[in-house]
Design a protein around this motif. Structure first.
Motif, PDB file in Angstrom:
ATOM      1  N   ALA A  37     -35.189  82.512 -63.502  1.00 20.20           N
ATOM      2  CA  ALA A  37     -34.325  83.949 -62.995  1.00 20.20           C
ATOM      3  C   ALA A  37     -34.010  84.088 -61.531  1.00 20.20           C
ATOM      4  O   ALA A  37     -32.718  84.775 -61.478  1.00 20.20           O
ATOM      5  CB  ALA A  37     -35.178  85.068 -63.382  1.00 20.20           C
ATOM      6  N   GLU A  38     -34.768  83.319 -60.754  1.00 25.18           N
ATOM      7  CA  GLU A  38     -34.754  82.950 -59.571  1.00 25.18           C
ATOM      8  C   GLU A  38     -33.739  82.254 -59.614  1.00 25.18           C
ATOM      9  O   GLU A  38     -32.623  82.092 -58.411  1.00 25.18           O
ATOM     10  CB  GLU A  38     -35.610  82.357 -58.277  1.00 25.18           C
ATOM     11  CG  GLU A  38     -37.349  83.767 -58.450  1.00 25.18           C
ATOM     12  CD  GLU A  38     -37.587  84.164 -59.923  1.00 25.18           C
ATOM     13  OE1 GLU A  38     -37.762  83.094 -60.662  1.00 25.18           O
ATOM     14  OE2 GLU A  38     -38.037  84.802 -59.856  1.00 25.18           O
ATOM     15  N   ALA A  39     -33.623  81.332 -60.140  1.00 19.58           N
ATOM     16  CA  ALA A  39     -32.152  80.553 -59.799  1.00 19.58           C
ATOM     17  C   ALA A  39     -30.925  81.146 -60.722  1.00 19.58           C
ATOM     18  O   ALA A  39     -29.701  79.558 -60.320  1.00 19.58           O
ATOM     19  CB  ALA A  39     -32.373  79.158 -61.032  1.00 19.58           C
ATOM     20  N   VAL A  40     -31.210  81.529 -61.173  1.00 18.62           N
ATOM     21  CA  VAL A  40     -29.365  81.589 -61.575  1.00 18.62           C
ATOM     22  C   VAL A  40     -29.185  83.348 -60.544  1.00 18.62           C
ATOM     23  O   VAL A  40     -29.341  84.716 -59.639  1.00 18.62           O
ATOM     24  CB  VAL A  40     -30.136  82.972 -63.110  1.00 18.62           C
ATOM     25  CG1 VAL A  40     -28.595  83.911 -63.361  1.00 18.62           C
ATOM     26  CG2 VAL A  40     -30.650  82.241 -63.759  1.00 18.62           C
ATOM     27  N   LEU A  81     -34.031  90.945 -67.476  1.00 23.18           N
ATOM     28  CA  LEU A  81     -34.587  89.617 -67.132  1.00 23.18           C
ATOM     29  C   LEU A  81     -34.269  88.507 -66.327  1.00 23.18           C
ATOM     30  O   LEU A  81     -34.608  87.534 -66.091  1.00 23.18           O
ATOM     31  CB  LEU A  81     -34.689  89.073 -68.882  1.00 23.18           C
ATOM     32  CG  LEU A  81     -35.256  89.834 -70.526  1.00 23.18           C
ATOM     33  CD1 LEU A  81     -35.148  89.191 -71.465  1.00 23.18           C
ATOM     34  CD2 LEU A  81     -36.534  89.361 -69.635  1.00 23.18           C
ATOM     35  N   LEU A  82     -33.218  88.588 -66.406  1.00 27.04           N
ATOM     36  CA  LEU A  82     -32.217  87.878 -64.954  1.00 27.04           C
ATOM     37  C   LEU A  82     -32.708  88.092 -63.469  1.00 27.04           C
ATOM     38  O   LEU A  82     -31.915  87.472 -63.019  1.00 27.04           O
ATOM     39  CB  LEU A  82     -30.779  86.816 -65.513  1.00 27.04           C
ATOM     40  CG  LEU A  82     -30.463  86.428 -66.509  1.00 27.04           C
ATOM     41  CD1 LEU A  82     -29.510  86.147 -66.518  1.00 27.04           C
ATOM     42  CD2 LEU A  82     -31.952  85.379 -66.481  1.00 27.04           C
ATOM     43  N   ALA A  83     -33.191  89.061 -63.322  1.00 28.83           N
ATOM     44  CA  ALA A  83     -33.348  89.990 -62.288  1.00 28.83           C
ATOM     45  C   ALA A  83     -32.077  90.181 -61.379  1.00 28.83           C
ATOM     46  O   ALA A  83     -31.584  90.137 -60.132  1.00 28.83           O
ATOM     47  CB  ALA A  83     -34.644  88.784 -60.808  1.00 28.83           C
ATOM     48  N   GLY A  84     -30.810  90.433 -62.218  1.00 25.04           N
ATOM     49  CA  GLY A  84     -29.690  91.482 -62.131  1.00 25.04           C
ATOM     50  C   GLY A  84     -29.752  93.051 -61.299  1.00 25.04           C
ATOM     51  O   GLY A  84     -30.747  93.615 -62.376  1.00 25.04           O
ATOM     52  N   VAL A 108     -22.217  86.454 -80.418  1.00 22.99           N
ATOM     53  CA  VAL A 108     -23.186  87.057 -79.283  1.00 22.99           C
ATOM     54  C   VAL A 108     -23.377  86.135 -78.576  1.00 22.99           C
ATOM     55  O   VAL A 108     -24.131  85.075 -78.446  1.00 22.99           O
ATOM     56  CB  VAL A 108     -24.197  88.117 -79.523  1.00 22.99           C
ATOM     57  CG1 VAL A 108     -24.755  88.495 -77.859  1.00 22.99           C
ATOM     58  CG2 VAL A 108     -23.846  88.522 -81.066  1.00 22.99           C
ATOM     59  N   ILE A 109     -22.700  85.708 -76.586  1.00 26.13           N
ATOM     60  CA  ILE A 109     -22.957  85.771 -75.965  1.00 26.13           C
ATOM     61  C   ILE A 109     -23.518  85.430 -74.520  1.00 26.13           C
ATOM     62  O   ILE A 109     -23.107  86.182 -74.306  1.00 26.13           O
ATOM     63  CB  ILE A 109     -21.551  84.135 -75.568  1.00 26.13           C
ATOM     64  CG1 ILE A 109     -20.416  84.023 -77.222  1.00 26.13           C
ATOM     65  CG2 ILE A 109     -21.552  83.449 -74.626  1.00 26.13           C
ATOM     66  CD1 ILE A 109     -19.033  83.483 -76.773  1.00 26.13           C
ATOM     67  N   ALA A 110     -24.607  84.513 -74.075  1.00 26.57           N
ATOM     68  CA  ALA A 110     -24.829  85.264 -72.502  1.00 26.57           C
ATOM     69  C   ALA A 110     -24.816  84.211 -71.751  1.00 26.57           C
ATOM     70  O   ALA A 110     -24.583  82.841 -72.614  1.00 26.57           O
ATOM     71  CB  ALA A 110     -26.726  85.631 -72.787  1.00 26.57           C
ATOM     72  N   ALA A 111     -24.653  84.229 -70.610  1.00 18.56           N
ATOM     73  CA  ALA A 111     -23.867  83.148 -69.781  1.00 18.56           C
ATOM     74  C   ALA A 111     -24.300  83.313 -68.631  1.00 18.56           C
ATOM     75  O   ALA A 111     -24.360  84.433 -67.786  1.00 18.56           O
ATOM     76  CB  ALA A 111     -22.752  82.748 -69.658  1.00 18.56           C
ATOM     77  N   ALA A 112     -24.819  82.339 -67.743  1.00 19.13           N
ATOM     78  CA  ALA A 112     -25.297  81.630 -66.133  1.00 19.13           C
ATOM     79  C   ALA A 112     -25.100  80.664 -64.938  1.00 19.13           C
ATOM     80  O   ALA A 112     -24.292  80.098 -66.214  1.00 19.13           O
ATOM     81  CB  ALA A 112     -26.634  83.082 -66.098  1.00 19.13           C
ATOM     82  N   SER A 113     -25.093  80.896 -64.319  1.00 14.00           N
ATOM     83  CA  SER A 113     -24.852  79.881 -63.369  1.00 14.00           C
ATOM     84  C   SER A 113     -25.733  80.007 -62.225  1.00 14.00           C
ATOM     85  O   SER A 113     -26.192  81.130 -61.921  1.00 14.00           O
ATOM     86  CB  SER A 113     -23.394  79.296 -62.943  1.00 14.00           C
ATOM     87  OG  SER A 113     -23.298  79.932 -61.892  1.00 14.00           O
TER      88      SER A 113
END
Length: 217
Positions: free
Chosen positions: A93-96, A130-133, A184-189
């Motif tokens: 999560a920290e890397a996202v 979950l992604l700490a956003g 259904v889509i979840a995306a990140a960078s």
């Protein structure tokens, strides 16, 4: 007295629960961008999109159907299994740094069916936590046949006005969605666009329609 019917055991994992809920496939698209315009990046930009193909639970129910019950059952599980795959693809999560979401409903469904699985807290709040956003998740949705391509936008997970992180990832599944399915889509960078240098909304000067004055006779 008749014996009580055996109680079905709880699933051992969220992946097993997803299977019980009818998820047909789970796919991860991952890309590492190493250079741009012939110049190496200081570190690779990793983009990933996780896609779940699920049966549309509202096929044939009509535009007055209540979508709440199936949304509350499906959306949190989809958010969990998709985000788990993003974390595996990007590292932690920290890397996202940026995230987004999307959905494509098959031709037998309504656009609202796609929206139901991504636009409520039952999906967005789970993915964001979950992604700490903290940012609202940007999105794309639509309807189409199997093989439909959708470009899912991303922006910074805690600073949505960070223009450097405005980017997108293209998603395509050759065999989905069927007419009675939803993708259904979840995306990140893990970072901003390569060599981002067009300023930032937090530091822009004032721009109004006054800049158009005098440009034409």
């Amino acid at each position: 007295m008749s014996a009580a019917a055996p109680t079905e055991r709880l699933p051992a994992s969220f992946d097993e629960l997803a299977r019980r809920l009818g998820v047909r496939s789970l796919t991860v698209h991952r890309e590492e961008i190493l250079s741009e315009a012939g110049t190496d990046l200081d570190r690779p930009l990793v983009q990933a999109a996780a896609v779940a193909v699920v049966p549309n639970p509202w096929i044939g129910e009509g535009p007055a159907a209540d979508l709440a019950a199936a949304t509350q059952e499906l959306a949190p599980v989809l958010a969990k299994v998709l985000t788990d795959r993003l974390l595996a693809a990007i590292g932690s999560a920290e890397a996202v740094e940026a995230f987004g979401k999307g959905a494509v409903v098959g031709t037998g469904g309504e656009l609202e069916h796609a929206g139901a699985l991504i636009h409520t807290p039952y999906f967005g709040n789970i993915m964001r936590e979950l992604l700490a956003g903290t940012s609202v998740l940007c999105f794309a949705d639509g309807r189409g046949p199997a093989g439909t391509t959708i470009r899912v936008p991303l922006w910074h997970k805690t600073h949505a006005t960070s223009r450097d992180h405005y980017q997108s990832i293209e998603v395509n599944l050759p065999d989905a969605p069927h007419a009675d399915e939803i993708c259904v889509i979840a995306a990140a960078s893990n970072g901003p666009r390569p060599f981002a240098r067009i300023g930032d909304r937090r530091t822009d000067g004032a721009v109004t329609t006054d800049i158009l004055k005098g440009l034409i006779s």
